[in-house]
Motif scaffolding. Sequence first.
Motif, PDB file in Angstrom:
ATOM      1  N   PHE A 188      -1.240   1.441  -4.837  1.00  0.00           N
ATOM      2  CA  PHE A 188      -0.231   0.431  -4.528  1.00  0.00           C
ATOM      3  C   PHE A 188       1.095   0.830  -5.156  1.00  0.00           C
ATOM      4  O   PHE A 188       1.133   1.528  -6.161  1.00  0.00           O
ATOM      5  CB  PHE A 188      -0.668  -0.947  -5.047  1.00  0.00           C
ATOM      6  N   ILE A 189       2.161   0.382  -4.539  1.00  0.00           N
ATOM      7  CA  ILE A 189       3.494   0.653  -5.050  1.00  0.00           C
ATOM      8  C   ILE A 189       4.235  -0.672  -5.147  1.00  0.00           C
ATOM      9  O   ILE A 189       4.114  -1.525  -4.273  1.00  0.00           O
ATOM     10  CB  ILE A 189       4.232   1.675  -4.140  1.00  0.00           C
ATOM     11  N   GLU A 190       4.932  -0.853  -6.239  1.00  0.00           N
ATOM     12  CA  GLU A 190       5.749  -2.044  -6.430  1.00  0.00           C
ATOM     13  C   GLU A 190       7.197  -1.610  -6.217  1.00  0.00           C
ATOM     14  O   GLU A 190       7.631  -0.592  -6.765  1.00  0.00           O
ATOM     15  CB  GLU A 190       5.559  -2.596  -7.835  1.00  0.00           C
ATOM     16  N   TYR A 191       7.919  -2.338  -5.383  1.00  0.00           N
ATOM     17  CA  TYR A 191       9.285  -1.929  -5.052  1.00  0.00           C
ATOM     18  C   TYR A 191      10.221  -3.127  -5.056  1.00  0.00           C
ATOM     19  O   TYR A 191       9.809  -4.260  -4.854  1.00  0.00           O
ATOM     20  CB  TYR A 191       9.333  -1.249  -3.683  1.00  0.00           C
ATOM     21  N   GLU A 192      11.492  -2.837  -5.313  1.00  0.00           N
ATOM     22  CA  GLU A 192      12.521  -3.858  -5.296  1.00  0.00           C
ATOM     23  C   GLU A 192      12.860  -4.161  -3.842  1.00  0.00           C
ATOM     24  O   GLU A 192      13.172  -3.246  -3.074  1.00  0.00           O
ATOM     25  CB  GLU A 192      13.753  -3.351  -6.038  1.00  0.00           C
ATOM     26  N   ASP A 193      12.793  -5.423  -3.461  1.00  0.00           N
ATOM     27  CA  ASP A 193      13.004  -5.817  -2.066  1.00  0.00           C
ATOM     28  C   ASP A 193      14.494  -5.980  -1.760  1.00  0.00           C
ATOM     29  O   ASP A 193      14.961  -7.071  -1.451  1.00  0.00           O
ATOM     30  CB  ASP A 193      12.238  -7.102  -1.762  1.00  0.00           C
ATOM     31  N   GLU A 194      15.232  -4.877  -1.894  1.00  0.00           N
ATOM     32  CA  GLU A 194      16.665  -4.859  -1.615  1.00  0.00           C
ATOM     33  C   GLU A 194      17.027  -3.554  -0.916  1.00  0.00           C
ATOM     34  O   GLU A 194      16.345  -2.548  -1.086  1.00  0.00           O
ATOM     35  CB  GLU A 194      17.462  -4.981  -2.917  1.00  0.00           C
TER      36      GLU A 194
ATOM     37  N   GLN B 131      14.487   1.038  -6.440  1.00  0.00           N
ATOM     38  CA  GLN B 131      13.566   0.911  -7.567  1.00  0.00           C
ATOM     39  C   GLN B 131      12.132   0.778  -7.059  1.00  0.00           C
ATOM     40  O   GLN B 131      11.866  -0.022  -6.172  1.00  0.00           O
ATOM     41  CB  GLN B 131      13.917  -0.323  -8.394  1.00  0.00           C
ATOM     42  N   ARG B 132      11.220   1.538  -7.655  1.00  0.00           N
ATOM     43  CA  ARG B 132       9.796   1.468  -7.278  1.00  0.00           C
ATOM     44  C   ARG B 132       8.940   2.096  -8.356  1.00  0.00           C
ATOM     45  O   ARG B 132       9.415   2.884  -9.164  1.00  0.00           O
ATOM     46  CB  ARG B 132       9.571   2.187  -5.954  1.00  0.00           C
ATOM     47  N   SER B 133       7.652   1.733  -8.365  1.00  0.00           N
ATOM     48  CA  SER B 133       6.708   2.319  -9.308  1.00  0.00           C
ATOM     49  C   SER B 133       5.300   2.157  -8.744  1.00  0.00           C
ATOM     50  O   SER B 133       5.014   1.215  -8.014  1.00  0.00           O
ATOM     51  CB  SER B 133       6.813   1.655 -10.679  1.00  0.00           C
ATOM     52  N   PHE B 134       4.427   3.098  -9.076  1.00  0.00           N
ATOM     53  CA  PHE B 134       3.038   3.036  -8.634  1.00  0.00           C
ATOM     54  C   PHE B 134       2.290   2.015  -9.459  1.00  0.00           C
ATOM     55  O   PHE B 134       2.547   1.840 -10.641  1.00  0.00           O
ATOM     56  CB  PHE B 134       2.361   4.404  -8.756  1.00  0.00           C
ATOM     57  N   LYS B 135       1.332   1.331  -8.833  1.00  0.00           N
ATOM     58  CA  LYS B 135       0.520   0.313  -9.492  1.00  0.00           C
ATOM     59  C   LYS B 135      -0.958   0.623  -9.277  1.00  0.00           C
ATOM     60  O   LYS B 135      -1.332   1.225  -8.282  1.00  0.00           O
ATOM     61  CB  LYS B 135       0.807  -1.082  -8.917  1.00  0.00           C
ATOM     62  N   GLY B 136      -1.773   0.170 -10.186  1.00  0.00           N
ATOM     63  CA  GLY B 136      -3.218   0.340 -10.078  1.00  0.00           C
ATOM     64  C   GLY B 136      -3.678   1.657 -10.677  1.00  0.00           C
ATOM     65  O   GLY B 136      -2.914   2.621 -10.748  1.00  0.00           O
TER      66      GLY B 136
ATOM     67  N   SER C 102       0.820  -1.208   0.000  1.00  0.00           N
ATOM     68  CA  SER C 102       0.000   0.000   0.000  1.00  0.00           C
ATOM     69  C   SER C 102       0.857   1.263   0.000  1.00  0.00           C
ATOM     70  O   SER C 102       1.915   1.315   0.627  1.00  0.00           O
ATOM     71  CB  SER C 102      -0.887   0.005   1.248  1.00  0.00           C
ATOM     72  N   THR C 103       0.383   2.297  -0.656  1.00  0.00           N
ATOM     73  CA  THR C 103       1.079   3.584  -0.643  1.00  0.00           C
ATOM     74  C   THR C 103       0.821   4.338   0.661  1.00  0.00           C
ATOM     75  O   THR C 103       1.382   5.397   0.883  1.00  0.00           O
ATOM     76  CB  THR C 103       0.626   4.480  -1.820  1.00  0.00           C
ATOM     77  N   GLN C 104      -0.010   3.792   1.532  1.00  0.00           N
ATOM     78  CA  GLN C 104      -0.341   4.459   2.790  1.00  0.00           C
ATOM     79  C   GLN C 104       0.631   4.143   3.918  1.00  0.00           C
ATOM     80  O   GLN C 104       0.611   4.790   4.962  1.00  0.00           O
ATOM     81  CB  GLN C 104      -1.763   4.080   3.222  1.00  0.00           C
ATOM     82  N   ARG C 105       1.494   3.175   3.750  1.00  0.00           N
ATOM     83  CA  ARG C 105       2.442   2.787   4.800  1.00  0.00           C
ATOM     84  C   ARG C 105       3.607   3.764   4.880  1.00  0.00           C
ATOM     85  O   ARG C 105       4.082   4.274   3.882  1.00  0.00           O
ATOM     86  CB  ARG C 105       2.967   1.386   4.556  1.00  0.00           C
ATOM     87  N   SER C 106       4.086   4.001   6.102  1.00  0.00           N
ATOM     88  CA  SER C 106       5.228   4.889   6.335  1.00  0.00           C
ATOM     89  C   SER C 106       6.521   4.087   6.343  1.00  0.00           C
ATOM     90  O   SER C 106       7.175   3.943   7.374  1.00  0.00           O
ATOM     91  CB  SER C 106       5.045   5.624   7.670  1.00  0.00           C
ATOM     92  N   CYS C 107       6.891   3.561   5.195  1.00  0.00           N
ATOM     93  CA  CYS C 107       8.105   2.749   5.053  1.00  0.00           C
ATOM     94  C   CYS C 107       9.034   3.403   4.045  1.00  0.00           C
ATOM     95  O   CYS C 107       8.607   4.209   3.227  1.00  0.00           O
ATOM     96  CB  CYS C 107       7.753   1.347   4.567  1.00  0.00           C
ATOM     97  N   CYS C 108      10.299   3.027   4.085  1.00  0.00           N
ATOM     98  CA  CYS C 108      11.291   3.607   3.174  1.00  0.00           C
ATOM     99  C   CYS C 108      10.875   3.512   1.714  1.00  0.00           C
ATOM    100  O   CYS C 108      11.078   4.445   0.943  1.00  0.00           O
ATOM    101  CB  CYS C 108      12.657   2.958   3.370  1.00  0.00           C
ATOM    102  N   TYR C 109      10.297   2.392   1.292  1.00  0.00           N
ATOM    103  CA  TYR C 109       9.926   2.243  -0.115  1.00  0.00           C
ATOM    104  C   TYR C 109       8.926   3.301  -0.561  1.00  0.00           C
ATOM    105  O   TYR C 109       8.767   3.563  -1.740  1.00  0.00           O
ATOM    106  CB  TYR C 109       9.384   0.838  -0.418  1.00  0.00           C
TER     107      TYR C 109
END
Length: 65
Positions: A30-36, A20-25, A5-12
Amino acid sequence: MKTDSTQRSCCYNCVYWTGQRSFKGAAGNFIEYEDEMAACSPNGGRANANMSPRATCSSFTKLGG
């Protein structure tokens, strides 16, 4: 890549995270992010530190808002 979710207060979802990240939907809920690890930008709360995409700090600034 992971999706969350784009509502979370996380680094991504922070303007300072350089991973790396991009918005989805259609609504961009929603945001898609590289898990690194990725650096926190020089003006961020943990400047140049490698941060987990799920980490957060007191200088969190939401991406796109």
